[in-house]
Design an enzyme around this catalytic site. Structure first.
Site, PDB file in Angstrom:
ATOM      1  CD  GLU A  94     -15.216 -35.633  47.344  1.00 29.00           C
ATOM      2  OE1 GLU A  94     -15.828 -34.650  46.913  1.00 29.00           O
ATOM      3  OE2 GLU A  94     -15.759 -36.738  47.515  1.00 29.00           O
TER       4      GLU A  94
ATOM      5  CD  GLU B   6     -16.435 -41.748  49.787  1.00 31.52           C
ATOM      6  OE1 GLU B   6     -17.109 -41.443  48.793  1.00 31.52           O
ATOM      7  OE2 GLU B   6     -16.045 -40.907  50.617  1.00 31.52           O
TER       8      GLU B   6
HETATM    9  O1  G3I Z   1     -31.269 -33.583  53.375  1.00 36.81           O
HETATM   10  C1  G3I Z   1     -32.061 -33.395  52.211  1.00 36.81           C
HETATM   11  C2  G3I Z   1     -33.518 -33.687  52.548  1.00 36.81           C
HETATM   12  O2  G3I Z   1     -33.961 -32.745  53.480  1.00 36.81           O
HETATM   13  C3  G3I Z   1     -34.332 -33.651  51.269  1.00 36.81           C
HETATM   14  O3  G3I Z   1     -35.643 -34.092  51.544  1.00 36.81           O
HETATM   15  C4  G3I Z   1     -33.752 -34.570  50.210  1.00 36.81           C
HETATM   16  C5  G3I Z   1     -34.483 -34.466  48.880  1.00 36.81           C
HETATM   17  O4  G3I Z   1     -33.714 -34.951  47.813  1.00 36.81           O
HETATM   18  O5  G3I Z   1     -32.420 -34.204  49.983  1.00 36.81           O
HETATM   19  C6  G3I Z   1     -31.606 -34.359  51.132  1.00 36.81           C
HETATM   20  O6  G3I Z   1     -30.285 -34.075  50.760  1.00 36.81           O
HETATM   21  C7  G3I Z   1     -29.601 -35.153  50.163  1.00 36.81           C
HETATM   22  C8  G3I Z   1     -28.355 -35.433  50.971  1.00 36.81           C
HETATM   23  O7  G3I Z   1     -27.599 -36.435  50.342  1.00 36.81           O
HETATM   24  C9  G3I Z   1     -28.673 -35.899  52.372  1.00 36.81           C
HETATM   25  O8  G3I Z   1     -27.566 -35.802  53.195  1.00 36.81           O
HETATM   26  C10 G3I Z   1     -29.233 -34.785  48.735  1.00 36.81           C
HETATM   27  O9  G3I Z   1     -30.399 -34.642  47.928  1.00 36.81           O
HETATM   28  C11 G3I Z   1     -28.323 -35.838  48.157  1.00 36.81           C
HETATM   29  O10 G3I Z   1     -27.844 -35.389  46.885  1.00 36.81           O
HETATM   30  C12 G3I Z   1     -27.148 -36.069  49.076  1.00 36.81           C
HETATM   31  O11 G3I Z   1     -26.334 -37.055  48.472  1.00 36.81           O
HETATM   32  C13 G3I Z   1     -25.171 -37.469  49.155  1.00 36.81           C
HETATM   33  C14 G3I Z   1     -23.933 -36.919  48.467  1.00 36.81           C
HETATM   34  O12 G3I Z   1     -22.783 -37.430  49.099  1.00 36.81           O
HETATM   35  C15 G3I Z   1     -23.874 -35.396  48.519  1.00 36.81           C
HETATM   36  O13 G3I Z   1     -22.773 -34.953  47.826  1.00 36.81           O
HETATM   37  C16 G3I Z   1     -25.157 -39.003  49.097  1.00 36.81           C
HETATM   38  O14 G3I Z   1     -26.232 -39.517  49.866  1.00 36.81           O
HETATM   39  C17 G3I Z   1     -23.831 -39.531  49.633  1.00 36.81           C
HETATM   40  O15 G3I Z   1     -23.737 -40.890  49.356  1.00 36.81           O
HETATM   41  C18 G3I Z   1     -22.669 -38.823  48.937  1.00 36.81           C
HETATM   42  O16 G3I Z   1     -21.465 -39.295  49.505  1.00 36.81           O
HETATM   43  C19 G3I Z   1     -20.247 -38.751  48.932  1.00 36.81           C
HETATM   44  C20 G3I Z   1     -19.206 -38.782  50.042  1.00 36.81           C
HETATM   45  O17 G3I Z   1     -19.683 -38.112  51.176  1.00 36.81           O
HETATM   46  C21 G3I Z   1     -17.894 -38.167  49.553  1.00 36.81           C
HETATM   47  N1  G3I Z   1     -17.437 -38.816  48.349  1.00 36.81           N
HETATM   48  C22 G3I Z   1     -18.404 -38.933  47.265  1.00 36.81           C
HETATM   49  C23 G3I Z   1     -19.682 -39.589  47.769  1.00 36.81           C
HETATM   50  C24 G3I Z   1     -20.654 -39.800  46.635  1.00 36.81           C
HETATM   51  O18 G3I Z   1     -21.080 -38.585  46.102  1.00 36.81           O
END
Ligand code: G3I
Length: 370
Positions: free
Chosen positions: A151, A256
């Site tokens: 990205e 994705e």
């Molecule tokens: O790690 C913390 C955890 O400690 C905490 O308890 C929890 C509470 O909400 O949050 C956790 O973090 C989360 C993180 O994923 C874990 O790795 C975030 O809230 C959550 O927003 C985050 O979301 C991920 C997102 O990327 C972040 O931008 C999604 O799971 C994941 O599916 C998404 O994947 C991305 C690709 O990598 C790149 N392309 C877009 C795609 C969708 O956004």
């Protein structure tokens, strides 16, 4: 006549049984790899939800760690690397003979705060170099392909202003690919982005690919993320995207894939999360809390069918199609861009059951697609 009738009844159970047994990976075996992601959060898997692992091993031959290899999880402190979750997914992938993605080395998101505190540019550069070196080395021979840079583009095709651009300069993408290649000349290297159906953004991606190639820096593939909805982008736009990117001479992958079926207040990308907070709990934006209506189920099924017909048509250009998630229960869509909603973007439902879209894909007639 009687003979035919008896023969039908004798063969019917076998026919039904063999239909039942076709998996996604078997169905598309001659066309491209079929992938899913595995997440690591406490509500989810690795060693916590065996049912997910069963689905992934039965239906998919490629896997991407949804979060575990990202900077905040793999390199949470300046001199500390944590690989235990990524390692579990790697072990699972290898036990099941799956093609493993490394996601992702350089991305502006999910980077721990300490990184932005490195003020000296040459130290910052060295830190990124070491990050890439450590991850690529740790998973050498296990990860098949790295999403080296994720990205990097704005929708108008210009480079996104990130800490990497600011601290390492306009050629930070080249540096990242070079560092990855120097560490492991055998692992495949990819650039991955969303909204590549938008012509200006696609042009930007093609510019990155061609500039790497012109400078003799290896890039093997480009990933089209495919976080789409029931109507956008159109099949024509998706086709143009695949054809244009393939013309650069590198592999095209769908990295994705998911199809959101619930409404979104703004365009899907680029809006700050805080702006969506006011919509939380509003049924207008979360209309299918108690189930997906039949007409939406049908639309989703048709959309997946049309998309896969296109992928099969262009299978000579596409090496892999990965779904972003496994079941609707755990999709990132439920939390994005508005938290706590009920979305239905994947092929398996909240009870881990195969949806009509799954059935439509495994029953597709592939013989007439050209
Ligand atoms: O790690 C913390 C955890 O400690 C905490 O308890 C929890 C509470 O909400 O949050 C956790 O973090 C989360 C993180 O994923 C874990 O790795 C975030 O809230 C959550 O927003 C985050 O979301 C991920 C997102 O990327 C972040 O931008 C999604 O799971 C994941 O599916 C998404 O994947 C991305 C690709 O990598 C790149 N392309 C877009 C795609 C969708 O956004």
């Amino acid at each position: 006549m009687k003979k035919i009738f008896i023969l039908f009844f004798i063969s019917f159970p076998f026919f039904a049984c063999s239909q039942e047994k076709v998996s996604l990976k078997d169905k598309f075996e001659d066309y491209f790899l079929i992938g899913a992601t595995i997440n690591q959060e406490d509500y989810q898997i690795i060693d916590k939800d065996e049912k997910i692992l069963k689905i992934v091993s039965e239906d998919f031959n490629s896997v991407t760690p949804e979060n575990s290899m990202k900077w905040m999880h793999s390199h949470p402190e300046h001199s500390k690397f944590t690989f235990s979750n990524a390692q579990k997914i790697t072990d699972f992938a290898k036990e099941n003979d799956m093609y493993l993605l490394g996601h992702t080395l350089v991305w502006h998101n999910q980077v721990p705060d300490y990184v932005s505190k490195i003020e000296d540019k040459s130290k910052f550069n060295l830190h990124v170099k070491n990050h890439i070196f450590q991850l690529v080395t740790r998973f050498k021979g296990k990860v098949d392909m790295w999403d080296v840079v994720n990205e990097a583009l704005n929708d108008d095709g210009t480079l996104r202003e990130t800490i990497f651009l600011e601290m390492m300069g306009d050629n930070y993408i080249e540096k990242a690919f070079q560092y990855a290649n120097d560490t492991d000349p055998n692992v495949e290297l990819a650039y991955n982005d969303y909204n590549l159906y938008k012509p200006k953004k696609r042009k930007g991606a093609i510019k990155i690919i061609n500039s790497l190639k012109d400078k003799g820096i290896r890039i093997d593939a480009v990933g089209i993320q495919a976080h789409w909805d029931l109507h956008f982008p159109s099949i024509e736009e998706i086709e143009e995207t695949i054809v244009d990117l393939a013309a650069t001479g590198i592999d095209v992958m769908i990295t994705e894939l998911d199809i959101t079926v619930i409404p979104n207040p703004y365009e899907l990308a680029g809006i700050a999360r805080e702006e969506f907070k006011k919509f939380e709990g509003d049924k207008k934006w979360d209309p299918y809390q108690s189930g997906m209506p039949d007409n939406i189920q049908k639309k989703l099924t048709n959309r997946y069918k049309e998309i896969f017909e296109l992928f099969v048509k262009h299978h000579d250009k596409i090496s892999r199609v990965t779904f972003w998630g496994t079941t609707d229960k755990y999709t990132w869509r439920n939390e994005n861009p508005i938290r706590g909603r009920t979305d239905y973007p994947l092929l398996f439902d909240r009870d881990y059951k195969k949806k009509p879209a799954y059935k439509a894909l495994v029953e597709m007639d592939l013989s007439n697609i050209d």
